[in-house]
Design a protein around this motif. Structure first.
Motif, PDB file in Angstrom:
ATOM      1  N   GLY A 139       0.812  -1.221   0.000  1.00  0.00           N
ATOM      2  CA  GLY A 139       0.000   0.000   0.000  1.00  0.00           C
ATOM      3  C   GLY A 139       0.841   1.264   0.000  1.00  0.00           C
ATOM      4  N   THR A 140       2.004   1.207   0.676  1.00  0.00           N
ATOM      5  CA  THR A 140       2.817   2.424   0.765  1.00  0.00           C
ATOM      6  C   THR A 140       3.451   2.765  -0.585  1.00  0.00           C
ATOM      7  OG1 THR A 140       4.898   1.302   1.298  1.00  0.00           O
ATOM      8  CG2 THR A 140       3.452   1.824   3.149  1.00  0.00           C
ATOM      9  N   GLN A 141       3.584   1.753  -1.451  1.00  0.00           N
ATOM     10  CA  GLN A 141       4.200   1.996  -2.763  1.00  0.00           C
ATOM     11  C   GLN A 141       3.136   2.226  -3.839  1.00  0.00           C
ATOM     12  OE1 GLN A 141       7.751   2.242  -2.668  1.00  0.00           O
ATOM     13  NE2 GLN A 141       6.989   2.209  -0.555  1.00  0.00           N
ATOM     14  N   ARG A 142       1.981   1.603  -3.669  1.00  0.00           N
ATOM     15  CA  ARG A 142       0.966   1.746  -4.725  1.00  0.00           C
ATOM     16  C   ARG A 142       0.096   2.990  -4.533  1.00  0.00           C
ATOM     17  NH1 ARG A 142       1.072  -3.947  -4.067  1.00  0.00           N
ATOM     18  NH2 ARG A 142       1.925  -4.988  -5.922  1.00  0.00           N
ATOM     19  N   LEU A 143      -0.315   3.260  -3.290  1.00  0.00           N
ATOM     20  CA  LEU A 143      -1.209   4.421  -3.108  1.00  0.00           C
ATOM     21  C   LEU A 143      -0.596   5.718  -3.651  1.00  0.00           C
ATOM     22  CD1 LEU A 143      -4.011   5.360  -1.882  1.00  0.00           C
ATOM     23  CD2 LEU A 143      -2.635   6.192   0.041  1.00  0.00           C
ATOM     24  N   PRO A 144       0.671   6.050  -3.281  1.00  0.00           N
ATOM     25  CA  PRO A 144       1.233   7.303  -3.810  1.00  0.00           C
ATOM     26  C   PRO A 144       1.302   7.323  -5.338  1.00  0.00           C
ATOM     27  CG  PRO A 144       2.728   6.303  -2.193  1.00  0.00           C
ATOM     28  CD  PRO A 144       1.603   5.350  -2.396  1.00  0.00           C
ATOM     29  N   ARG A 145       1.443   6.157  -5.941  1.00  0.00           N
ATOM     30  CA  ARG A 145       1.537   6.120  -7.413  1.00  0.00           C
ATOM     31  C   ARG A 145       0.215   6.532  -8.067  1.00  0.00           C
ATOM     32  NH1 ARG A 145       6.017   3.169  -6.175  1.00  0.00           N
ATOM     33  NH2 ARG A 145       7.620   3.185  -7.794  1.00  0.00           N
ATOM     34  N   ILE A 146      -0.888   6.360  -7.330  1.00  0.00           N
ATOM     35  CA  ILE A 146      -2.176   6.815  -7.874  1.00  0.00           C
ATOM     36  C   ILE A 146      -2.484   8.242  -7.426  1.00  0.00           C
ATOM     37  CG2 ILE A 146      -4.677   6.514  -7.855  1.00  0.00           C
ATOM     38  CD1 ILE A 146      -4.432   3.665  -7.777  1.00  0.00           C
ATOM     39  N   VAL A 147      -2.383   8.486  -6.113  1.00  0.00           N
ATOM     40  CA  VAL A 147      -2.911   9.761  -5.602  1.00  0.00           C
ATOM     41  C   VAL A 147      -1.825  10.821  -5.431  1.00  0.00           C
ATOM     42  CG1 VAL A 147      -4.773   8.527  -4.412  1.00  0.00           C
ATOM     43  CG2 VAL A 147      -2.726   9.180  -3.118  1.00  0.00           C
ATOM     44  N   GLY A 148      -0.558  10.465  -5.577  1.00  0.00           N
ATOM     45  CA  GLY A 148       0.524  11.429  -5.393  1.00  0.00           C
ATOM     46  C   GLY A 148       1.025  11.418  -3.959  1.00  0.00           C
ATOM     47  N   ALA A 149       2.244  11.958  -3.764  1.00  0.00           N
ATOM     48  CA  ALA A 149       2.889  11.886  -2.443  1.00  0.00           C
ATOM     49  C   ALA A 149       2.113  12.658  -1.378  1.00  0.00           C
ATOM     50  CB  ALA A 149       4.315  12.414  -2.538  1.00  0.00           C
ATOM     51  N   GLU A 150       1.650  13.874  -1.721  1.00  0.00           N
ATOM     52  CA  GLU A 150       1.006  14.700  -0.693  1.00  0.00           C
ATOM     53  C   GLU A 150      -0.255  14.041  -0.149  1.00  0.00           C
ATOM     54  OE1 GLU A 150       2.199  16.298  -3.474  1.00  0.00           O
ATOM     55  OE2 GLU A 150       2.901  18.328  -2.944  1.00  0.00           O
ATOM     56  N   LYS A 151      -1.094  13.577  -1.059  1.00  0.00           N
ATOM     57  CA  LYS A 151      -2.361  12.970  -0.597  1.00  0.00           C
ATOM     58  C   LYS A 151      -2.078  11.664   0.143  1.00  0.00           C
ATOM     59  CE  LYS A 151      -5.928  14.991  -3.416  1.00  0.00           C
ATOM     60  NZ  LYS A 151      -5.381  15.553  -4.661  1.00  0.00           N
ATOM     61  N   ALA A 152      -1.066  10.928  -0.321  1.00  0.00           N
ATOM     62  CA  ALA A 152      -0.733   9.672   0.370  1.00  0.00           C
ATOM     63  C   ALA A 152      -0.259   9.973   1.794  1.00  0.00           C
ATOM     64  CB  ALA A 152       0.335   8.910  -0.403  1.00  0.00           C
ATOM     65  N   LEU A 153       0.524  11.045   1.942  1.00  0.00           N
ATOM     66  CA  LEU A 153       0.982  11.421   3.286  1.00  0.00           C
ATOM     67  C   LEU A 153      -0.217  11.669   4.199  1.00  0.00           C
ATOM     68  CD1 LEU A 153       3.908  13.886   2.420  1.00  0.00           C
ATOM     69  CD2 LEU A 153       4.123  11.788   3.766  1.00  0.00           C
ATOM     70  N   GLU A 154      -1.167  12.446   3.701  1.00  0.00           N
ATOM     71  CA  GLU A 154      -2.372  12.754   4.493  1.00  0.00           C
ATOM     72  C   GLU A 154      -3.115  11.476   4.857  1.00  0.00           C
ATOM     73  OE1 GLU A 154      -3.608  15.223   5.941  1.00  0.00           O
ATOM     74  OE2 GLU A 154      -2.290  16.788   5.179  1.00  0.00           O
ATOM     75  N   MET A 155      -3.377  10.678   3.824  1.00  0.00           N
ATOM     76  CA  MET A 155      -4.219   9.483   4.054  1.00  0.00           C
ATOM     77  C   MET A 155      -3.554   8.496   4.993  1.00  0.00           C
ATOM     78  SD  MET A 155      -6.008   8.343   0.459  1.00  0.00           S
ATOM     79  CE  MET A 155      -6.794   6.840   1.051  1.00  0.00           C
ATOM     80  N   MET A 156      -2.271   8.262   4.787  1.00  0.00           N
ATOM     81  CA  MET A 156      -1.620   7.202   5.556  1.00  0.00           C
ATOM     82  C   MET A 156      -1.272   7.621   6.978  1.00  0.00           C
ATOM     83  SD  MET A 156       0.596   5.515   2.505  1.00  0.00           S
ATOM     84  CE  MET A 156       1.949   5.125   3.562  1.00  0.00           C
ATOM     85  N   ILE A 219       8.558  18.586   0.386  1.00  0.00           N
ATOM     86  CA  ILE A 219       7.212  18.018   0.591  1.00  0.00           C
ATOM     87  C   ILE A 219       7.196  17.280   1.927  1.00  0.00           C
ATOM     88  CG2 ILE A 219       5.538  16.289  -0.240  1.00  0.00           C
ATOM     89  CD1 ILE A 219       6.541  16.760  -3.066  1.00  0.00           C
ATOM     90  N   PHE A 220       8.246  16.517   2.164  1.00  0.00           N
ATOM     91  CA  PHE A 220       8.299  15.689   3.379  1.00  0.00           C
ATOM     92  C   PHE A 220       8.715  16.513   4.587  1.00  0.00           C
ATOM     93  CE2 PHE A 220       8.814  12.986  -0.298  1.00  0.00           C
ATOM     94  CZ  PHE A 220       7.832  12.046  -0.063  1.00  0.00           C
ATOM     95  N   ALA A 221       9.693  17.394   4.376  1.00  0.00           N
ATOM     96  CA  ALA A 221      10.165  18.221   5.505  1.00  0.00           C
ATOM     97  C   ALA A 221       9.013  19.077   6.029  1.00  0.00           C
ATOM     98  CB  ALA A 221      11.332  19.081   5.050  1.00  0.00           C
ATOM     99  N   ASP A 222       8.274  19.699   5.113  1.00  0.00           N
ATOM    100  CA  ASP A 222       7.163  20.568   5.540  1.00  0.00           C
ATOM    101  C   ASP A 222       6.086  19.756   6.260  1.00  0.00           C
ATOM    102  OD1 ASP A 222       8.561  22.530   4.329  1.00  0.00           O
ATOM    103  OD2 ASP A 222       7.225  22.770   2.583  1.00  0.00           O
ATOM    104  N   PHE A 223       5.826  18.579   5.719  1.00  0.00           N
ATOM    105  CA  PHE A 223       4.772  17.753   6.316  1.00  0.00           C
ATOM    106  C   PHE A 223       5.159  17.332   7.738  1.00  0.00           C
ATOM    107  CE2 PHE A 223       2.393  13.814   7.037  1.00  0.00           C
ATOM    108  CZ  PHE A 223       1.122  14.248   6.724  1.00  0.00           C
ATOM    109  N   ILE A 241       5.864   7.850   6.572  1.00  0.00           N
ATOM    110  CA  ILE A 241       6.436   8.918   5.737  1.00  0.00           C
ATOM    111  C   ILE A 241       7.660   8.386   4.985  1.00  0.00           C
ATOM    112  CG2 ILE A 241       7.540  11.201   5.757  1.00  0.00           C
ATOM    113  CD1 ILE A 241       5.860  11.836   8.292  1.00  0.00           C
ATOM    114  N   LYS A 242       8.502   7.655   5.708  1.00  0.00           N
ATOM    115  CA  LYS A 242       9.730   7.119   5.070  1.00  0.00           C
ATOM    116  C   LYS A 242       9.379   6.214   3.893  1.00  0.00           C
ATOM    117  CE  LYS A 242      13.276   7.245   8.610  1.00  0.00           C
ATOM    118  NZ  LYS A 242      13.269   6.776   9.999  1.00  0.00           N
ATOM    119  N   CYS A 243       8.316   5.445   4.024  1.00  0.00           N
ATOM    120  CA  CYS A 243       7.923   4.552   2.917  1.00  0.00           C
ATOM    121  C   CYS A 243       7.486   5.365   1.696  1.00  0.00           C
ATOM    122  CB  CYS A 243       6.772   3.651   3.348  1.00  0.00           C
ATOM    123  SG  CYS A 243       7.310   2.338   4.437  1.00  0.00           S
ATOM    124  N   ILE A 244       6.785   6.466   1.931  1.00  0.00           N
ATOM    125  CA  ILE A 244       6.344   7.277   0.784  1.00  0.00           C
ATOM    126  C   ILE A 244       7.566   7.942   0.134  1.00  0.00           C
ATOM    127  CG2 ILE A 244       4.803   9.143   0.021  1.00  0.00           C
ATOM    128  CD1 ILE A 244       3.078   8.457   2.537  1.00  0.00           C
TER     129      ILE A 244
END
Ligand code: 3H9
Length: 699
Positions: A139-156, A219-223, A241-244
């Motif tokens: 999930g950590t590798q597939r979700l960001p590939r669909i929704v993008g890093a920012e949304k994956a960060l929020e969701m996960m 993106i990650f530092a700010d989050f 976060i590290k997985c994304i």
């Protein structure tokens, strides 16, 4: 129809193979379900009559995740990865058909389908973070590939259950189908895929959104920065976060290896064990062994509340929020007007933050009416008394209610300390009397202690628990004893916090140790927030009415250091309410200790932690011995939801087990030798320790 196994069958409808899982209650990915997917997809591929495959679930939901109760056990049957590979490498298109919730491993299964359809009421999410985990099946590798890093960060990192419409907008779902017609809709979609000769799309091959995020570490530092407070103490958010980051920066298979490593670290760690324990504890707490599930529930269509103060008002909002009309009774018109005014303001503030519409504010306030007469409560199904803590006053009110309330009405008190058995004697219907101990602010705090008195009927208990669920609380059923469960244990901690300060620790030392342990704030910061003058009465320590010596807190109040609201209490506060250790407080404490002949010394952080926490564990054991809580995990639920105990430490009883009860007893006995009976371990605690057991072993 072909039965694949006991929870899976395959039907072929005009070229479409429909693989149906049916494993109540939530189609979790137990061995049977994994086997069913593996074998079912395999057979569907081998069947020439099948051109495309729909994976769908019976019952209330799509797959709600891995079977949490199987974690840590030996793996049986096909692994989740084998089942996923079978789907992802299918030579025929696979469509996941989602209703209810596709969560965790469930969404990870849907993510290896070529397409996903859902009904509008469905929700998708990766809530592993709430179990102290990360999605460990890709999930950590597939979700960001669909929704993008920012949304994956929020969701996960939030674990949010995202509504289907939003999933459609994010591309997580390919099409919405009509509510109630998922099967037909999914089959029609499969036909469309075949007719249009759509490709066998694999999420793992999507790369655009990862390429776009690469080279943007901000993106990650700010989050991380924006959420530092929220994530404090938890390990899982950072690992998610590290997985994304890995998904963005590494090829898919390398990202998967990072996911696996971090997943195993979390899975074998104590935080996830605690959070998984809490997941089951939250569900267990509703079950009352001697009150069967089919106990009659009394209808609650109208609620009466006595007292329009902070507590009464907060309690009233809970009912108005779910559409139940409330009548609030006060003694004086101005107090009533003030109380109703505060409620309206609260709702308006929520609306200003965009969490309510103006129409909802009007609807809710319209459900609240005021009165100056107890007689007006005659038609209420539940009456909650929320006046100040005085036995005579409460008994007087309950005596009157007994004459006014209709037969069958529940008579509840919000007392946090008084004996409810005694309150019940003021009525001729003690079976109708119960404690509903809300926590302040009552419209916000999730915990409700439902206090069962000697004669409270099972119907009244069952109704109170059901109602608690309806108003969004988590309820623990407890027995009558001073302070019930939560405050009774709090008294232990407070006792030692004060003693430690007397012996040489400063309030900020005690607070820091408990803050670092994971509490949102320590006891002295908490007192400053609540106001040091709460319950303060000069006559308690001066003059003929004095019943105790003057204490540090009294001195602070006399100096107008009443807490945050006066800019000073135990701490000094600047204009932004930032706390600083106070030289004045320190001097008061030192003078007080010198006058009392205390021998002040340096006190280690370890001693502070043990002396504030271990007596709580001991008191919890006494509560269990006396039968004032049903189970150790109920006590943990009280402390997590009512007192800010860090969920990743599982509650005081779970923490006792983590430390080891043998050690807890040893340390209590060590302090008992130095300081006396306060630390004497309870018989239950000693017995468990001697047998090498923990609270988890209690049946
Ligand atoms: C995961 O998936 C890891 C993977 O990434 C990777 C692996 C390699 N397992 O909540 P309810 C039981 S981690 C076992 O009252 P609702 C629950 O205990 C998982 N049991 O119903 C209860 O039992 P009982 C990620 C489960 O309608 C009964 O089902 N997924 C599981 O209010 C009914 O539950 C999640 O974290 C489970 N996964 O809510 C989702 N789920 O009746 C967890 C439920 O004996 N589940 N049970 O007390 C939920 O959030 C809610 O249960 C759900 C339904 C929203 C689905």
């Amino acid at each position: 129809m072909t039965a694949i196994n006991s929870v899976t069958d395959l039907t072929v409808e005009d070229g479409i193979g429909v693989l149906t899982l049916n494993s109540p209650p939530v189609n979790a990915l137990s061995a049977n379900v994994r086997d069913g997917i593996f074998e079912g997809i395999k057979q569907a591929q081998a069947d020439d009559a099948v051109k495309a495959i729909v994976l769908i679930c019976d019952g209330r939901t799509f797959i709600a995740g891995a079977d949490i109760s199987e974690f840590g056990g030996a793996q049986k049957g096909a692994s989740l990865f084998e089942a996923q590979e079978m789907m992802e490498n299918s030579v025929k298109p696979v469509i996941a058909a989602i209703h209810g919730t596709a969560l965790g491993g469930g969404l990870e299964v849907a993510l290896v389908a070529n397409y996903r359809v859902a009904v509008p009421s469905a929700k998708c999410g990766l809530p592993e973070v709430a179990l102290g985990l990360l999605p460990g099946a890709g999930g950590t590798q597939r979700l960001p590939r669909i929704v993008g890093a920012e949304k994956a960060l929020e969701m996960m990192t939030s674990g949010a259950h995202v509504p289907a419409k939003q999933c459609l907008e994010m591309g997580l779902v390919d099409e919405l189908v009509e509510e109630g017609k998922l099967r037909e809709g999914a089959i029609a979609f499969a036909r469309k895929v075949l007719a249009e000769n759509r490709p066998l799309k694999k999420v793992r091959d999507l790369q655009d959104k990862m390429d776009a995020a690469r080279g943007h570490p901000e993106i990650f530092a700010d989050f991380r920065k924006a959420n530092a407070r929220k994530f404090r103490g938890f390990l899982a958010p950072e690992s998610n976060i590290k997985c994304i980051e890995a998904a963005v920066n590494l090829p898919f298979d390398e990202g998967m290896a990072v996911e696996r490593k971090l997943f195993m670290e979390l899975m074998t760690g104590v935080q996830s064990a605690a959070q998984r324990y809490v997941f089951f504890a939250e569900r267990q707490v509703w079950k009352v062994p001697d009150v069967p599930e089919d106990t009659a529930i009394l209808p609650i269509n109208k609620v009466g509340i006595i007292g329009a103060g902070t507590m009464g008002g907060g309690i009233a909002m809970n009912f108005a929020n779910v559409g139940i009309p409330v009548k609030i009774v006060e003694m004086k018109q101005d107090a009533l007007d003030r109380g109703l005014g505060v409620i309206r303001k609260n709702y308006e503030n929520t609306a200003k933050r965009g969490r309510l519409t103006d129409a909802q504010v009007e609807e809710r306030t319209a459900l609240l009416t005021g009165s100056l007469s107890l007689e007006d409560l005659a038609d209420c199904d539940l009456i909650i008394e929320a006046v100040f803590e005085n036995m005579d006053v409460k008994k007087d009110i309950f005596g009157k209610l007994d004459k006014i309330a209709k037969p069958g009405a529940i008579l509840a008190t919000n007392t946090s300390a008084l004996n409810i058995d005694e309150i019940a004697t003021a009525t001729t219907r003690p079976e109708a009397v119960i404690g509903l101990h809300f926590f302040s602010p009552a419209n916000v705090m999730r915990l409700l202690e439902v206090v069962r008195a000697d004669k409270t009927s099972k119907e009244v208990i069952a109704t109170s628990m059901k109602l608690a669920k309806k108003i969004g609380k988590i309820a623990a059923l407890v027995g009558v004893c001073p302070g019930f469960v939560g405050n009774r244990m709090l008294f232990q901690r407070q006792n030692q916090a004060n003693a430690l300060v007397f012996e040489g620790a400063m309030p900020w030392d005690v607070d820091r140790v408990l803050f670092d342990f994971g509490f949102p704030m320590g006891p002295f910061a908490m007192s400053d927030l609540a106001g040091l003058d709460i319950g303060y009465r000069k006559e308690d320590y001066e003059g003929e009415t004095a019943k105790r010596p003057k204490q540090v807190r009294d001195e602070l109040v006399e100096l107008e250091r009443r807490g945050q609201k006066t800019g000073a209490g135990y701490y000094d506060y600047d204009e932004n309410r930032v706390a600083k250790p106070s030289a004045i407080t320190e001097k008061i404490i030192k003078d007080y200790a010198a006058k009392s002949g205390a021998n002040q010394r340096d006190i280690s952080d370890e001693e502070i932690l043990e002396r504030t926490i271990f007596p709580m564990i001991n008191e919890g054991a006494k509560i269990l011995e006396e039968g004032k809580a049903i189970r150790a995990s109920d006590i943990d639920i009280v402390w997590i939801n009512g007192y800010g105990w860090p969920v990743y430490r599982g509650g005081p009883m779970f923490y006792g087990d983590t430390v080891g009860l043998k050690k807890v007893v040893e340390r209590l006995e060590h302090y008992e030798k130095q300081m006396g009976d306060f630390f004497k371990p309870s018989a239950l605690l000693k017995k468990l320790a001697e047998e090498g057991k923990g609270f988890k072993d209690l049946k």
